[in-house]
Design a protein around this motif. Structure first.
Motif, short mmCIF file in Angstrom:
data_model
loop_
_atom_site.label_atom_id
_atom_site.label_comp_id
_atom_site.label_asym_id
_atom_site.label_seq_id
_atom_site.Cartn_x
_atom_site.Cartn_y
_atom_site.Cartn_z
N HIS A 12 2.62 11.89 -3.17
CA HIS A 12 1.90 10.75 -3.77
C HIS A 12 0.43 11.14 -3.88
O HIS A 12 -0.21 11.47 -2.88
N HIS A 13 -0.11 11.09 -5.09
CA HIS A 13 -1.43 11.68 -5.31
C HIS A 13 -2.54 10.98 -4.53
O HIS A 13 -3.43 11.63 -3.99
N GLU A 14 -2.49 9.66 -4.48
CA GLU A 14 -3.59 8.95 -3.81
C GLU A 14 -3.35 8.84 -2.31
O GLU A 14 -4.30 8.99 -1.52
N ALA A 15 -2.11 8.59 -1.92
CA ALA A 15 -1.85 8.24 -0.51
C ALA A 15 -1.44 9.42 0.36
O ALA A 15 -1.36 9.29 1.58
N GLU A 16 -1.16 10.59 -0.25
CA GLU A 16 -0.74 11.76 0.56
C GLU A 16 -1.50 13.03 0.11
O GLU A 16 -2.25 13.63 0.88
N SER A 70 3.44 9.08 13.95
CA SER A 70 3.74 10.51 14.10
C SER A 70 2.52 11.29 13.64
O SER A 70 1.69 10.75 12.89
N LEU A 124 5.70 15.87 10.45
CA LEU A 124 5.68 14.48 10.92
C LEU A 124 7.10 14.01 11.22
O LEU A 124 7.37 13.34 12.22
N PHE A 125 8.02 14.40 10.34
CA PHE A 125 9.44 14.06 10.49
C PHE A 125 10.02 14.75 11.73
O PHE A 125 10.72 14.13 12.54
N HIS A 154 -12.84 12.24 -2.89
CA HIS A 154 -11.80 11.24 -2.62
C HIS A 154 -12.06 10.61 -1.26
O HIS A 154 -12.16 11.31 -0.25
N ILE A 163 0.90 9.40 10.36
CA ILE A 163 1.36 8.13 9.79
C ILE A 163 1.04 7.05 10.81
O ILE A 163 1.28 7.25 12.01
N TYR A 185 0.85 -1.18 0.00
CA TYR A 185 0.00 0.00 0.00
C TYR A 185 0.89 1.23 0.00
O TYR A 185 1.75 1.33 0.86
N CYS A 227 6.39 7.82 -1.22
CA CYS A 227 5.70 8.04 0.06
C CYS A 227 6.70 7.98 1.21
O CYS A 227 7.48 7.04 1.31
N VAL A 228 6.60 8.96 2.11
CA VAL A 228 7.47 8.94 3.28
C VAL A 228 7.16 7.73 4.16
O VAL A 228 8.05 7.10 4.73
N HIS A 229 5.87 7.34 4.27
CA HIS A 229 5.51 6.26 5.19
C HIS A 229 6.05 4.90 4.75
O HIS A 229 6.03 3.95 5.53
N LEU A 230 6.55 4.81 3.51
CA LEU A 230 7.09 3.53 3.04
C LEU A 230 8.52 3.28 3.51
O LEU A 230 9.06 2.19 3.32
N ARG A 231 9.16 4.28 4.12
CA ARG A 231 10.55 4.09 4.53
C ARG A 231 10.61 3.29 5.82
O ARG A 231 9.87 3.58 6.78
N ALA A 232 11.49 2.30 5.84
CA ALA A 232 11.57 1.40 7.00
C ALA A 232 11.74 2.21 8.28
O ALA A 232 11.11 1.94 9.29
N PRO A 284 11.33 6.18 9.05
CA PRO A 284 10.99 7.46 8.40
C PRO A 284 12.01 8.56 8.66
O PRO A 284 12.01 9.58 7.97
N ARG A 300 2.17 0.49 6.43
CA ARG A 300 1.98 1.83 6.98
C ARG A 300 1.15 2.67 6.02
O ARG A 300 1.10 2.40 4.83
#
Ligand SMILES: [Zn+2]
Lengths: 141, 398
Positions: B135-139, A71, B152-153, A130, A91, A32, B259-264, B266, A99
């Motif tokens: 990311h258009h859909e997820a962010e 976060s 967030l960071f 959306h 997140i 995802y 996506c930032v959330h994809l990083r093991a 962040p 995630r």
């Protein structure tokens, strides 16, 4: 704006909206948001297959329910189209280790707190609402 | 492999310049660079290729094919010309392509100009435009923005490493202090720790924008342009130039998840680390060799995080060096002597070019005396695209 897999008409006349993880048909890894190739076994996903003219190769799995806050932020400078004073974003991590980012609706958030992910309209636009994640303390469905 | 030198540098003031024309801005910086190199009249014979760095002209200024417009505005026909868009890292990406063009032998001299005119539209629209790189859909669809990801960071970073609001304010104070001495800076007014952090009125002067990021933790929306003339060290054209050449000894880039959330983790900025490692390898240098750095502090936390990924400090310790004044102009490793994005300003496409302009100015010993680095040998610039998903690192040497 809605993802190609975001809308699922499960009940006649009453659409249900979900966010899905996609599962690699060969090795079972979950993704995802969606990808076009599995980074473990390099199996491809055909983006045309899910458009109604062919059965999808990759299984979809509803990505909702319990998760943990990693976060969060409250943002006061929102982009064009958002007319509220502020929005909270976060997140989270699901038990399957996936995630996601999305909208946070919880008082006094704290990193590590348990949340419930559900899907609502997060961006209202003419003919292109959306649906996406809202993370809250309770499942208010 | 051919060596590439910076032989001319040009800059406009940064600020709210919406009363001006974007192509005029870029043209002015370009002519400043050609004049600095001493080849204003000979420019048609000198320049083989132009690369223009810009992110928003197509949407914000409704102007496409901007490289052709620039070439014609400054009388550079019939050179080769293309525009480069790589988000906020467009500037250093254009420089990288210029270096590649010269090293390949396709060009001897390349003019690289970055420019942006964001204040032509409302803040609401420019915020949305910049956010469209998420990311258009997820962010992006949620209304998330670059400051949202930075916030967030920042929250995670503060919690894990004990960075305080005072540390973040210290970075802003240092940047404003440097910018006040930089004639091209957007925000030239110094600020004090007391005013933005340690007084009763601090909450009012320095309000929350994206919790925990405050106003003084975020760069302004700036317009402006910067330009560099690059030339192959072995080219006969080198005899035309009047200024001591500065070498681009290393330049490289790297990418990371959209996506930032994809990083093991962040908090790990892999693209910064990898681009820096590649640039060090190309230059034959290590972090210890770097005399000063321009780091992409669009959000003040990034000055700390990027400095750590570039190898200047152990992870989670850059704020301790900041507290010890090691990153001030007279410190062990001066960072953002120009004022950085925080106070010099951040006209997206111009930023990466402007950072290298500052490296060259310092290496030539031409920076304003009050913000001049003592006897620098090598300077590094980190230009950070997206939220760390496309990063360009440049090392300049004299
Ligand atoms: Zn797989």
């Amino acid at each position: 704006m809605s993802g190609e897999n975001a809308i699922n008409f499960e009940h006649y006349g009453e659409p249900e909206h979900h966010v899905y993880a996609l599962i690699c048909p060969k090795c079972g890894k979950r993704f995802y948001p969606s990808v076009l190739i599995c980074d473990v076994c390099h199996t491809r996903r055909n983006p045309f297959a899910s458009a109604g003219n062919a059965p999808p190769e990759w299984e979809k799995e509803i990505l909702e329910g319990p998760c943990t806050l990693l976060s969060w932020t409250r943002v006061f400078a929102l982009p064009e189209g958002f007319t509220v004073k502020s929005l909270d974003f976060c997140i989270v991590e699901f038990p399957n280790k996936l995630r996601a980012s999305g909208r946070l609706e919880a008082e006094n958030p704290e990193i590590g707190m348990p949340l419930i992910a559900h899907v609502e309209i997060v961006n209202e636009k003419v003919n292109m609402d959306h649906y996406g994640f809202i993370f809250s303390r309770e499942n208010y469905n | 492999m051919r060596k590439v030198c910076v032989v001319g540098i040009g800059h406009t003031v940064f600020g709210n310049l919406h009363h001006l024309d974007l192509v005029d801005l870029m043209g002015h910086a370009s002519l400043n660079a050609l004049e600095d190199a001493g080849v204003l009249a000979e420019r048609r014979e000198i320049v083989d290729q132009v690369f223009v760095a810009n992110m928003g002209a197509g949407r914000v200024n409704i102007q496409s094919a901007i490289a052709s417009a620039l070439v014609s505005r400054i009388g550079l026909e019939s050179c080769m010309a293309e525009a480069v868009e790589n988000g906020p890292a467009s500037g250093a990406s254009a420089v990288k392509l210029g270096v590649m063009a010269i090293k390949s032998g396709m060009a001897d001299a390349v003019l690289v100009t970055g420019g942006e005119m964001m204040n032509a539209v409302t803040r609401w629209i420019s915020t949305d435009f910049v956010a469209s790189m998420l990311h258009h859909e997820a962010e992006y669809a949620y209304g998330m923005t670059l400051p949202s990801l930075a916030a967030l960071f920042t929250r995670l970073y503060m919690q894990r490493y004990g960075v305080t609001e005072r540390d973040l304010a210290l970075i802003a104070v240092k940047s404003h202090e440097n910018a006040a001495k930089n004639p091209y800076a957007h925000l030239k007014t110094p600020c004090t720790l007391e005013a933005i952090c340690e007084s009763d009125g601090a909450d009012h002067a320095n309000p929350i924008i994206a919790d925990p990021l405050r106003l003084y933790g975020i760069c302004p929306v700036s317009d402006g342009a910067a330009s560099l003339l690059l030339c192959a060290e072995d080219s006969p054209k080198m005899r035309h130039f009047t200024k001591p050449p500065v070498t681009i000894s290393g330049i490289a880039s790297a990418t990371d998840t959209h996506c930032v959330h994809l990083r093991a983790d962040p908090l790990i900025l892999d693209a910064v680390r990898l681009a820096a490692e590649r640039a060090y390898t190309m230059a034959g240098l290590t972090p210890r060799d770097i005399s000063f750095a321009e780091l992409h502090d669009a959000f003040v936390i990034l000055e700390l995080a990027i400095a750590e990924e570039a190898g200047f400090f152990e992870r989670g310790t850059a704020h301790l060096a900041l507290r010890r004044d090691e990153t001030r102009v007279n410190g062990r490793l001066p960072i953002n002597t120009s004022g950085g994005l925080k106070a010099k300003g951040h006209p997206l496409g111009a930023t990466g070019v402007s950072q290298i302009y500052e490296l060259v100015k310092q290496l030539r010993g031409q920076a304003e005396p009050e913000r001049r680095v003592r006897d620098p040998k090598h300077g590094m610039a980190v230009n950070f695209g997206g939220f760390g998903n496309n990063v360009v690192v440049t090392i300049c040497s004299r």
